[in-house]
Scaffold this active site. Sequence first.
Site, PDB file in Angstrom:
ATOM      1  N   ASN A  78      15.974  16.370  27.184  1.00  6.73           N
ATOM      2  CA  ASN A  78      15.058  16.882  28.170  1.00  6.73           C
ATOM      3  C   ASN A  78      16.431  16.950  29.214  1.00  6.73           C
ATOM      4  O   ASN A  78      17.153  16.147  29.511  1.00  6.73           O
ATOM      5  CB  ASN A  78      13.749  16.523  27.809  1.00  6.73           C
ATOM      6  CG  ASN A  78      12.789  16.711  27.205  1.00  6.73           C
ATOM      7  OD1 ASN A  78      12.370  17.786  27.530  1.00  6.73           O
ATOM      8  ND2 ASN A  78      12.824  16.024  25.774  1.00  6.73           N
ATOM      9  N   HIS A  84      30.733  -3.590  30.930  1.00  8.84           N
ATOM     10  CA  HIS A  84      31.467  -4.333  31.365  1.00  8.84           C
ATOM     11  C   HIS A  84      30.826  -5.252  30.678  1.00  8.84           C
ATOM     12  O   HIS A  84      29.759  -5.516  30.567  1.00  8.84           O
ATOM     13  CB  HIS A  84      31.521  -4.217  33.084  1.00  8.84           C
ATOM     14  CG  HIS A  84      32.001  -3.491  33.294  1.00  8.84           C
ATOM     15  ND1 HIS A  84      32.864  -3.138  34.156  1.00  8.84           N
ATOM     16  CD2 HIS A  84      31.931  -2.684  34.247  1.00  8.84           C
ATOM     17  CE1 HIS A  84      33.831  -2.591  34.520  1.00  8.84           C
ATOM     18  NE2 HIS A  84      32.650  -2.331  35.293  1.00  8.84           N
ATOM     19  N   THR A 110      19.407  -3.223  23.039  1.00  7.93           N
ATOM     20  CA  THR A 110      21.048  -3.276  22.712  1.00  7.93           C
ATOM     21  C   THR A 110      21.537  -4.106  21.364  1.00  7.93           C
ATOM     22  O   THR A 110      22.628  -4.655  21.133  1.00  7.93           O
ATOM     23  CB  THR A 110      20.824  -5.103  23.028  1.00  7.93           C
ATOM     24  OG1 THR A 110      19.483  -5.840  23.209  1.00  7.93           O
ATOM     25  CG2 THR A 110      20.486  -4.793  25.476  1.00  7.93           C
ATOM     26  N   LYS A 111      20.400  -4.124  20.638  1.00 14.10           N
ATOM     27  CA  LYS A 111      20.792  -4.060  19.482  1.00 14.10           C
ATOM     28  C   LYS A 111      20.305  -2.944  18.268  1.00 14.10           C
ATOM     29  O   LYS A 111      19.755  -2.577  18.543  1.00 14.10           O
ATOM     30  CB  LYS A 111      19.983  -5.498  18.801  1.00 14.10           C
ATOM     31  CG  LYS A 111      20.713  -6.611  19.723  1.00 14.10           C
ATOM     32  CD  LYS A 111      19.992  -7.746  19.160  1.00 14.10           C
ATOM     33  CE  LYS A 111      20.564  -9.007  19.971  1.00 14.10           C
ATOM     34  NZ  LYS A 111      19.766 -10.894  19.594  1.00 14.10           N
TER      35      LYS A 111
END
Length: 167
Positions: A69, A100, A147-148
Site C-alpha cells: 500500500n 545501529h 524485533t524477533k
Amino acid sequence: MFRIINKSSRVRHLLRWFTNAFIGHLPLKICRHAWYRLFFNFKPYSNIMMGFKIRKITDIEIGHTTNINPNCMLDSRGGKIIIGNYVDIAPEVNIWTLEHDPQDPDFKTKGGGVTIEDFVWIGNRATILPNVTIGKGAVVATGAVVTKDVVSWTIVGGVPAKKIGDR
C-alpha cells in the site's frame, strides 16, 4: 545495466533518488511496475501503490499477488528483503534490514535480511526490524514493532511485538 549500478555509487544514489522522487509518485501503475521490474524481482499480479520508497534499488523480491500500500518504505541496505505470495502490507509500513547497534561504543551498523512468508498481513504503520522472519499466515497488528521471528499463523502486536492470538 546492473554492471553500471555495481560500479558507481553515484549512479546508485541517482537511481534511488529518481525512484523515490519521481517513479513512486507516477499515477500510472504500469509505468511504476515496469521500472521496479528493472531492478528487483517483482512477480505478476502484485501491486505497489504510489508513495513507495526504497533505501537501496536492489535486493528485493516480491511474490505474486502481493499488495504493498501507499507510503511504505523498504530498506535492503543490510540484507535481502523477500516478500512471499498473497501478502498484504498496509500503508506506511517500514521494513528495515540495517540499524545501529546501541551497545557498540562507536554506534556501528548491523543488519540482516527480512523474510515475509506467504499469506501474511502486516497492519498500518508496523515496523519490521533486521534479521526477522514472519511465518506463513501470520498477522502483524497496526503499529507493532517486530524485533524477533513471528511463528506461522499467529497474531502479534505491541512494542516490541508479542503474540496476542492465533489466526
